[in-house]
Design an enzyme around this catalytic site. Structure first.
Site, mmCIF file in Angstrom:
data_model
loop_
_atom_site.group_PDB
_atom_site.id
_atom_site.type_symbol
_atom_site.label_atom_id
_atom_site.label_comp_id
_atom_site.label_asym_id
_atom_site.label_seq_id
_atom_site.Cartn_x
_atom_site.Cartn_y
_atom_site.Cartn_z
ATOM 1 N N ASP A 164 -0.377 -0.514 4.393
ATOM 2 C CA ASP A 164 -1.652 0.216 4.474
ATOM 3 C C ASP A 164 -2.442 0.285 3.160
ATOM 4 O O ASP A 164 -2.871 1.371 2.749
ATOM 5 C CB ASP A 164 -1.411 1.643 4.996
ATOM 6 N N LYS B 65 -1.646 -1.558 13.548
ATOM 7 C CA LYS B 65 -0.890 -0.513 14.259
ATOM 8 C C LYS B 65 -1.821 0.651 14.605
ATOM 9 O O LYS B 65 -2.894 0.769 14.007
ATOM 10 C CB LYS B 65 0.304 -0.035 13.430
ATOM 11 N N CYS C 156 5.827 8.583 7.203
ATOM 12 C CA CYS C 156 5.606 7.244 7.771
ATOM 13 C C CYS C 156 6.436 6.201 7.026
ATOM 14 O O CYS C 156 7.112 5.367 7.638
ATOM 15 C CB CYS C 156 4.127 6.893 7.707
#
Ligand code: ZN
Length: 210
Positions: free
Chosen positions: A28, A114, A153
């Site tokens: 990310d 995602k 996460c």
């Protein structure tokens, strides 16, 4: 925040060295997680040198680089407008969802989206994404992880990678979770080790600085 070196590396254990059966996972590295973005992690700004150093090393050697991205529809369940906990972020096609332009990304990089469905929240990079299949196609046995994200996460990503039997190396000088104190970060990295992860710094992998 200054962390002791010992809390950032598993030097007393064997640290796997990257090779043709390794892959680098960039988690990310999107505008919305850098300062100025919707879910900004302040210390992300100082991390371009380590991010780019690892990326360069893998791409120079022809080893795979995969990048996950949050890629949400405008009505995603994590958004406050949908009674979720977070502000709108990483909306498909928006500037916030783009990879930061200070990164030097290799041409053959694989992008893994995602959180692409309105009601689907990915609690790890594996959930609801093609990451596991891609790694299987590549014959990967060791996964090197860097990037940005909520502590939970990244933790679930490491836990899932270990469960799937990947040797999992966390590149601690290039992982930013937004944890404020060094005690919290030390404890956090130790939790990743308990799950089966290995902690490493660039110097443990003899990665050139240029
Ligand atoms: Zn998200």
């Amino acid at each position: 925040m200054k962390l002791s070196k010992d809390s950032l590396t598993s030097r007393n254990h064997a640290i796997p060295q990257p090779d043709g059966h390794s892959a680098l996972l960039l988690v990310d590295l999107q505008n919305d997680f850098f300062p100025g973005g919707a879910l900004s992690i302040p210390e992300a700004k100082s991390s371009f040198p380590p991010f780019n150093r690892y990326i360069r090393h893998f791409s120079r050697n022809g080893w795979p680089v995969l990048a996950t991205r949050d890629w949400h529809p405008p009505n995603h369940c994590s958004f406050r407008e949908q009674q979720g906990p977070q502000p709108n972020h990483c909306v498909q096609g928006s500037r916030g969802a783009q990879f930061h332009s200070d990164l030097v990304l290799p041409p053959g990089m694989m992008v893994i989206s995602k959180g692409t469905q309105p009601k689907q929240e990915s609690s790890s990079c594996f959930e609801g994404s093609s990451l596991e299949d891609r790694l299987e196609d590549l014959g990967t046995n060791t996964l090197f992880i860097l990037g940005l994200g909520a502590p939970e996460c990244l933790k679930r990503t490491v836990s899932e990678a270990c469960r799937l039997k990947f040797k999992t190396v966390i590149l601690t000088d290039a992982v930013k979770t937004g944890l404020q104190s060094s005690a919290d970060s030390t404890e956090y990295f130790q939790d990743l080790v308990k799950m089966g992860g290995v902690l490493s710094l660039a110097e443990d992998l003899s990665i050139p600085t240029t």
